[in-house]
Write an enzyme that holds these catalytic residues in place. Structure first.
Site, PDB file in Angstrom:
ATOM      1  N   HIS A  48     -23.716  21.692 -83.752  1.00  0.00           N
ATOM      2  CA  HIS A  48     -24.449  20.745 -82.646  1.00  0.00           C
ATOM      3  C   HIS A  48     -23.552  21.057 -81.571  1.00  0.00           C
ATOM      4  CE1 HIS A  48     -21.251  18.151 -84.093  1.00  0.00           C
ATOM      5  NE2 HIS A  48     -21.209  17.606 -82.751  1.00  0.00           N
ATOM      6  N   ASP A  78     -23.352  22.759 -90.115  1.00  0.00           N
ATOM      7  CA  ASP A  78     -22.872  22.163 -88.797  1.00  0.00           C
ATOM      8  C   ASP A  78     -21.583  23.267 -88.384  1.00  0.00           C
ATOM      9  OD1 ASP A  78     -22.909  20.773 -86.813  1.00  0.00           O
ATOM     10  OD2 ASP A  78     -21.772  19.119 -87.477  1.00  0.00           O
ATOM     11  N   SER A 159     -15.701  16.823 -82.000  1.00  0.00           N
ATOM     12  CA  SER A 159     -16.512  17.563 -82.755  1.00  0.00           C
ATOM     13  C   SER A 159     -16.129  19.481 -82.466  1.00  0.00           C
ATOM     14  CB  SER A 159     -18.031  17.679 -82.327  1.00  0.00           C
ATOM     15  OG  SER A 159     -18.350  16.448 -82.419  1.00  0.00           O
TER      16      SER A 159
END
Length: 303
Positions: A48, A78, A159
């Protein structure tokens, strides 16, 4: 006081080893963190973070700014793989651990770039293991299994960063923040390594499609005693027209083996469903109405 000092020494040692090997990345409109995983300039981050971009830049704490290109993206795990244009400019890679060996309560250290604050380090414990993270790519949906839950503080920008154990081995790739005091990380294990290898080789991950939805369930006591099996996967749904339906699998079946391998959760099934399983007969053993039933399904490619 000695216990606090030992704790501080451990976290400081992990931070000193891992922080230089985690970059702040800007790719297209996305930003986050990325971890150097090999000496030939390969970095791993979250899918993402990358989205649809193809090029970006990785900034390291020592001031190095490395142009990177996107090698492959897998939204269903992911994970994304980047490669630096000039690998020699990058620091040495991190040491990778095995998330399958983690235990609840174990110390973990998160390294990333939350809110644009480069090289931030937080520490906590493994709060839970075996969490599930729903993911989606177009019409295809999947669940990332064995996700690590931690109370190490994570914020936007973490992230793609590293979650390391007390020995400095990276055991997870931090993913979207789940809530206050609750962080999640995609585990680094044999499945993750297989995904990264596929992204490096093909730029994508081919997956086989079976067409079942299930949850872990106990095996009846008499069957458990006879076969030394204590859990399996109870099928909640078999998609009409899917390879599983055509093979004769039914909702309510308790799956014990897939591909001659015992399964206890959805991850056990998903491990058998990479690209090399497409079009190949896949034996499945289920418990149905107290009897063992063997079927053979032929997975199609997940598109």
């Amino acid at each position: 006081m000695d216990e606090l000092d030992a704790y501080s020494r451990t976290v400081s040692a992990v931070a000193a080893e891992v922080t230089p090997r985690v970059a702040a990345v800007r790719i297209g409109r996305g930003s986050g963190s990325a971890v150097v995983v090999s000496a030939d300039g390969v970095l791993v981050t979250n899918a993402h973070v990358v989205a649809d971009a193809r090029h970006g830049r990785a900034d390291f704490l020592d001031g190095v700014q490395a142009p990177v290109r996107v090698v492959g993206v897998d939204p269903l795990s992911d994970l994304a793989v980047l490669r630096a244009d000039h690998p020699a400019d990058l620091p040495p890679p991190v040491r990778l651990g095995d998330a399958d060996r983690l235990v609840v309560g174990q110390l973990v250290v998160a390294v990333g770039n939350p809110l644009g604050l480069a090289g931030s380090v937080t520490a906590g414990v493994v709060s839970a293991l075996g969490r599930s993270l729903p993911t989606r790519s177009g019409r295809a949906g999947r669940v990332v299994e064995a996700v690590i839950q931690t109370d190490a503080a994570l914020n936007p920008g973490n992230s793609g960063g590293a979650l390391a154990d007390s020995a400095g081995r990276v055991v997870g790739i931090n993913t979207p923040v789940a809530g206050v005091g609750l962080g999640l990380a995609v585990p680094v294990n044999a499945t993750t390594r297989r995904i990264v290898e596929a992204l490096l080789r093909d730029g994508r991950v081919r997956r086989a499609y079976l067409g079942v939805v299930g949850t872990p369930a106990p095996v009846p006591a008499d069957v458990a005693e006879r076969h030394s099996r204590h859990s399996g996967v109870r099928l909640a749904e078999v998609v009409p027209g899917s390879p599983a339906a055509e093979a004769g699998l039914r909702a309510g079946d308790l799956v014990l083996d897939v591909g001659r391998h015992p399964v206890q959760n959805a991850q056990g099934i998903q491990k058998q469903l990479f690209g090399d399983a497409v079009g190949v007969p896949l034996p499945v053993t289920v418990l149905r109405n107290g009897a063992m039933v063997d079927v053979v399904a032929v997975p199609t490619e997940l598109g």
